[in-house]
Design a protein around this motif. Sequence first.
Motif, PDB file in Angstrom:
ATOM      1  N   ILE A  13       3.720  14.145  -9.203  1.00  0.00           N
ATOM      2  CA  ILE A  13       4.763  15.168  -9.235  1.00  0.00           C
ATOM      3  C   ILE A  13       5.360  15.269 -10.648  1.00  0.00           C
ATOM      4  CG2 ILE A  13       7.091  15.714  -8.393  1.00  0.00           C
ATOM      5  CD1 ILE A  13       4.870  16.346  -6.412  1.00  0.00           C
ATOM      6  N   LYS A  14       5.514  14.135 -11.302  1.00  0.00           N
ATOM      7  CA  LYS A  14       6.074  14.128 -12.656  1.00  0.00           C
ATOM      8  C   LYS A  14       5.214  14.916 -13.638  1.00  0.00           C
ATOM      9  CE  LYS A  14       7.769  10.854 -16.178  1.00  0.00           C
ATOM     10  NZ  LYS A  14       6.861  11.167 -17.294  1.00  0.00           N
ATOM     11  N   LYS A  15       3.897  14.900 -13.415  1.00  0.00           N
ATOM     12  CA  LYS A  15       2.997  15.612 -14.328  1.00  0.00           C
ATOM     13  C   LYS A  15       3.002  17.123 -14.110  1.00  0.00           C
ATOM     14  CE  LYS A  15      -0.213  11.731 -14.835  1.00  0.00           C
ATOM     15  NZ  LYS A  15      -1.594  11.247 -14.545  1.00  0.00           N
ATOM     16  N   ASP A  16       3.523  17.565 -12.970  1.00  0.00           N
ATOM     17  CA  ASP A  16       3.525  18.996 -12.642  1.00  0.00           C
ATOM     18  C   ASP A  16       4.854  19.608 -13.093  1.00  0.00           C
ATOM     19  OD1 ASP A  16       3.569  21.526 -11.474  1.00  0.00           O
ATOM     20  OD2 ASP A  16       2.486  20.860  -9.687  1.00  0.00           O
ATOM     21  N   PRO A  17       4.851  20.475 -14.102  1.00  0.00           N
ATOM     22  CA  PRO A  17       6.113  20.979 -14.667  1.00  0.00           C
ATOM     23  C   PRO A  17       6.966  21.785 -13.697  1.00  0.00           C
ATOM     24  CG  PRO A  17       4.211  22.182 -15.550  1.00  0.00           C
ATOM     25  CD  PRO A  17       3.674  21.009 -14.803  1.00  0.00           C
ATOM     26  N   GLN A  18       6.389  22.292 -12.614  1.00  0.00           N
ATOM     27  CA  GLN A  18       7.198  23.088 -11.691  1.00  0.00           C
ATOM     28  C   GLN A  18       8.289  22.245 -11.029  1.00  0.00           C
ATOM     29  OE1 GLN A  18       5.754  24.449  -7.852  1.00  0.00           O
ATOM     30  NE2 GLN A  18       3.957  23.076  -8.007  1.00  0.00           N
ATOM     31  N   GLY A  47      11.442  14.317 -15.012  1.00  0.00           N
ATOM     32  CA  GLY A  47      11.264  13.759 -16.349  1.00  0.00           C
ATOM     33  C   GLY A  47      11.233  12.244 -16.381  1.00  0.00           C
ATOM     34  N   TYR A  48      11.764  11.598 -15.331  1.00  0.00           N
ATOM     35  CA  TYR A  48      11.868  10.143 -15.319  1.00  0.00           C
ATOM     36  C   TYR A  48      11.507   9.619 -13.931  1.00  0.00           C
ATOM     37  CZ  TYR A  48      14.724  10.988 -19.489  1.00  0.00           C
ATOM     38  OH  TYR A  48      15.177  11.390 -20.711  1.00  0.00           O
ATOM     39  N   VAL A  49      10.695   8.581 -13.908  1.00  0.00           N
ATOM     40  CA  VAL A  49      10.410   7.827 -12.688  1.00  0.00           C
ATOM     41  C   VAL A  49      10.543   6.350 -13.031  1.00  0.00           C
ATOM     42  CG1 VAL A  49       8.711   7.218 -10.941  1.00  0.00           C
ATOM     43  CG2 VAL A  49       8.829   9.576 -11.772  1.00  0.00           C
ATOM     44  N   PHE A  50      11.462   5.664 -12.354  1.00  0.00           N
ATOM     45  CA  PHE A  50      11.657   4.235 -12.556  1.00  0.00           C
ATOM     46  C   PHE A  50      11.337   3.482 -11.271  1.00  0.00           C
ATOM     47  CE2 PHE A  50      14.937   6.326 -15.235  1.00  0.00           C
ATOM     48  CZ  PHE A  50      14.492   5.923 -16.490  1.00  0.00           C
ATOM     49  N   THR A  51      10.627   2.389 -11.373  1.00  0.00           N
ATOM     50  CA  THR A  51      10.481   1.495 -10.234  1.00  0.00           C
ATOM     51  C   THR A  51      11.796   0.752 -10.031  1.00  0.00           C
ATOM     52  OG1 THR A  51       9.746  -0.379 -11.573  1.00  0.00           O
ATOM     53  CG2 THR A  51       8.047   1.171 -10.779  1.00  0.00           C
ATOM     54  N   LYS A  52      11.943   0.083  -8.900  1.00  0.00           N
ATOM     55  CA  LYS A  52      13.172  -0.668  -8.653  1.00  0.00           C
ATOM     56  C   LYS A  52      13.359  -1.761  -9.699  1.00  0.00           C
ATOM     57  CE  LYS A  52      11.347  -4.026  -5.287  1.00  0.00           C
ATOM     58  NZ  LYS A  52      11.559  -4.603  -3.934  1.00  0.00           N
ATOM     59  N   ASN A  77       0.834  -1.209   0.000  1.00  0.00           N
ATOM     60  CA  ASN A  77       0.000   0.000   0.000  1.00  0.00           C
ATOM     61  C   ASN A  77       0.864   1.253   0.000  1.00  0.00           C
ATOM     62  OD1 ASN A  77      -2.468  -1.355  -0.007  1.00  0.00           O
ATOM     63  ND2 ASN A  77      -2.493  -1.547   2.237  1.00  0.00           N
ATOM     64  N   LEU A  78       1.935   1.225   0.813  1.00  0.00           N
ATOM     65  CA  LEU A  78       2.871   2.354   0.827  1.00  0.00           C
ATOM     66  C   LEU A  78       3.553   2.497  -0.521  1.00  0.00           C
ATOM     67  CD1 LEU A  78       4.465   4.603   2.257  1.00  0.00           C
ATOM     68  CD2 LEU A  78       6.066   2.831   3.049  1.00  0.00           C
ATOM     69  N   ARG A  79       3.963   1.378  -1.094  1.00  0.00           N
ATOM     70  CA  ARG A  79       4.629   1.435  -2.402  1.00  0.00           C
ATOM     71  C   ARG A  79       3.726   2.084  -3.445  1.00  0.00           C
ATOM     72  NH1 ARG A  79       8.985  -0.918  -4.296  1.00  0.00           N
ATOM     73  NH2 ARG A  79       9.145  -2.214  -2.417  1.00  0.00           N
ATOM     74  N   GLN A  80       2.469   1.691  -3.462  1.00  0.00           N
ATOM     75  CA  GLN A  80       1.542   2.259  -4.433  1.00  0.00           C
ATOM     76  C   GLN A  80       1.301   3.739  -4.156  1.00  0.00           C
ATOM     77  OE1 GLN A  80       0.274   0.484  -7.172  1.00  0.00           O
ATOM     78  NE2 GLN A  80      -0.167   2.608  -7.774  1.00  0.00           N
ATOM     79  N   LYS A  81       1.199   4.078  -2.879  1.00  0.00           N
ATOM     80  CA  LYS A  81       0.977   5.476  -2.504  1.00  0.00           C
ATOM     81  C   LYS A  81       2.144   6.353  -2.955  1.00  0.00           C
ATOM     82  CE  LYS A  81       0.050   8.363   1.572  1.00  0.00           C
ATOM     83  NZ  LYS A  81      -0.115   8.368   3.063  1.00  0.00           N
ATOM     84  N   HIS A 131       4.360   5.615  -5.342  1.00  0.00           N
ATOM     85  CA  HIS A 131       4.396   5.621  -6.803  1.00  0.00           C
ATOM     86  C   HIS A 131       3.386   6.617  -7.362  1.00  0.00           C
ATOM     87  CE1 HIS A 131       3.428   4.129 -10.911  1.00  0.00           C
ATOM     88  NE2 HIS A 131       4.747   4.007 -10.971  1.00  0.00           N
ATOM     89  N   ASP A 132       2.186   6.613  -6.818  1.00  0.00           N
ATOM     90  CA  ASP A 132       1.160   7.560  -7.283  1.00  0.00           C
ATOM     91  C   ASP A 132       1.615   9.002  -7.033  1.00  0.00           C
ATOM     92  OD1 ASP A 132      -0.388   5.397  -7.975  1.00  0.00           O
ATOM     93  OD2 ASP A 132      -1.712   5.529  -6.236  1.00  0.00           O
ATOM     94  N   PHE A 133       2.220   9.237  -5.886  1.00  0.00           N
ATOM     95  CA  PHE A 133       2.718  10.576  -5.572  1.00  0.00           C
ATOM     96  C   PHE A 133       3.788  11.006  -6.576  1.00  0.00           C
ATOM     97  CE2 PHE A 133       6.189  12.911  -3.429  1.00  0.00           C
ATOM     98  CZ  PHE A 133       5.530  14.106  -3.197  1.00  0.00           C
TER      99      PHE A 133
END
Length: 430
Positions: free
Chosen positions: A307-312, A316-321, A295-299, A301-303
């Motif tokens: 953040i990635k969608k907000d240009p401020q 540019g990159y989010v990778f899972t382990k 549940n924490l992992r998903q939370k 990841h969603d966060f």
Amino acid sequence: MRKLLVFCLDALCTIDLEYMKTLPNFKLAFEKGSMVKHVEPVYPTLTYPCHCSILTGKTVKNHGIIHNEIVDVENPRAPWYSLRSQIKGETLMDIAKFNGYTTCSLTWPVSGGADIDYNMPMIVPIDYQGDDPYQFYVNYSTQELLDRYYWKYEHYLKGEDKNLDEFTMHLALDIIEDYHQPDVMLVKMCDLDTVKHCEGINNDEVKKQLRKHDRQFGQILEAVKRFGDYENTNFVILGDHGQQNIKRHINFNLLLKENGFIQTDENNHLIDWQAYCHSASMSGWIQLKDPKDENLRQKVHDFLMKIKKDPQYNIGYVFTKEEADEKFGLASEKIDFVIEGDEPMTFDSTLSGKDLFEEYLKPGWHHSLASHGYLPFRDETTAFLAFGKNVKEGVVIERGSMLNEAATMATMLGLKMEDTEGIQWQELIK
């Protein structure tokens, strides 16, 4: 007997090559040798992991040195990696010595206590300012070298004017003369990296430093001609990573703190945490306190995706382990997600700052104007140049992996490295 001399310039970039062609000693590599123009390092493109990959031909998950520093949430000032025993598997130096070659390593990271005939490792803590650096070398260096040379050159390791490159160069020249050039020599220079951090990647100060390194390389060439076996030596000039000019900066743990993933007291000391960002300079590693908590992992990841969608925030990159492992061989219990900027950006793990986007151009600030730690395929890449007895002339490979360097240098010596993730650049070898 075939010989190998590696001259490593920390933060040598592909963009440096055009200027190096004009310099009297480096130009020999262009005129008489071959090169790989764009060498993609391992991820993260940090000094210690890359140096270990150069000698093992492995990604960080397989040689075990994931960062310059030992990564620890509870101890943000944990020591840097320094001992050969921390590297998993064989290195080029191990194989050379096993096959009867004499070996020498000067200021190479993560080589303390290595089974090398003449070893003076990069071992003094990076922030040490005292007057007794000898304490760090003893028991981890070749005592014969300490007895013979340390008293002559220790002043280069002390005081405000200390210069590790000068210490390294004096040792290299004396060892080539006094020991008639060990068969395999690693000589690692640091100052190009320092200049780029402080001044940016392409300017007059960088050219000035390249000229200095060219003169140093010329001294090594002359020493080998006078006291060694120049005709049978393969010379390699390589870098460990490139650098990029910094365009943005973020104190990512402050963002995690604002969103409830980190708790601190009124003095900003860590009380508890669910997700924490470790800085790899131009990338960030998110560690979960309880990696079994899906549940924490998903939370988290969603966060991160939000953040990635907000240009401020410039993510540019989010990778899972799993993605970091599969794509880059970057795996550790300390890594659950890897993030990186769209534009070149540094990440800070501070808990005490007040400004999420702290001004990165502040004079004397630790990230300065340029850095590394970014994705291997991003500009700027590093390079590999070679010339000598067993190297062809005029071959240019446009792009290749750092994982190929160990096997290629072993082949120059007439040896094989079996347990690598790379392959030799056979087209460079006679």
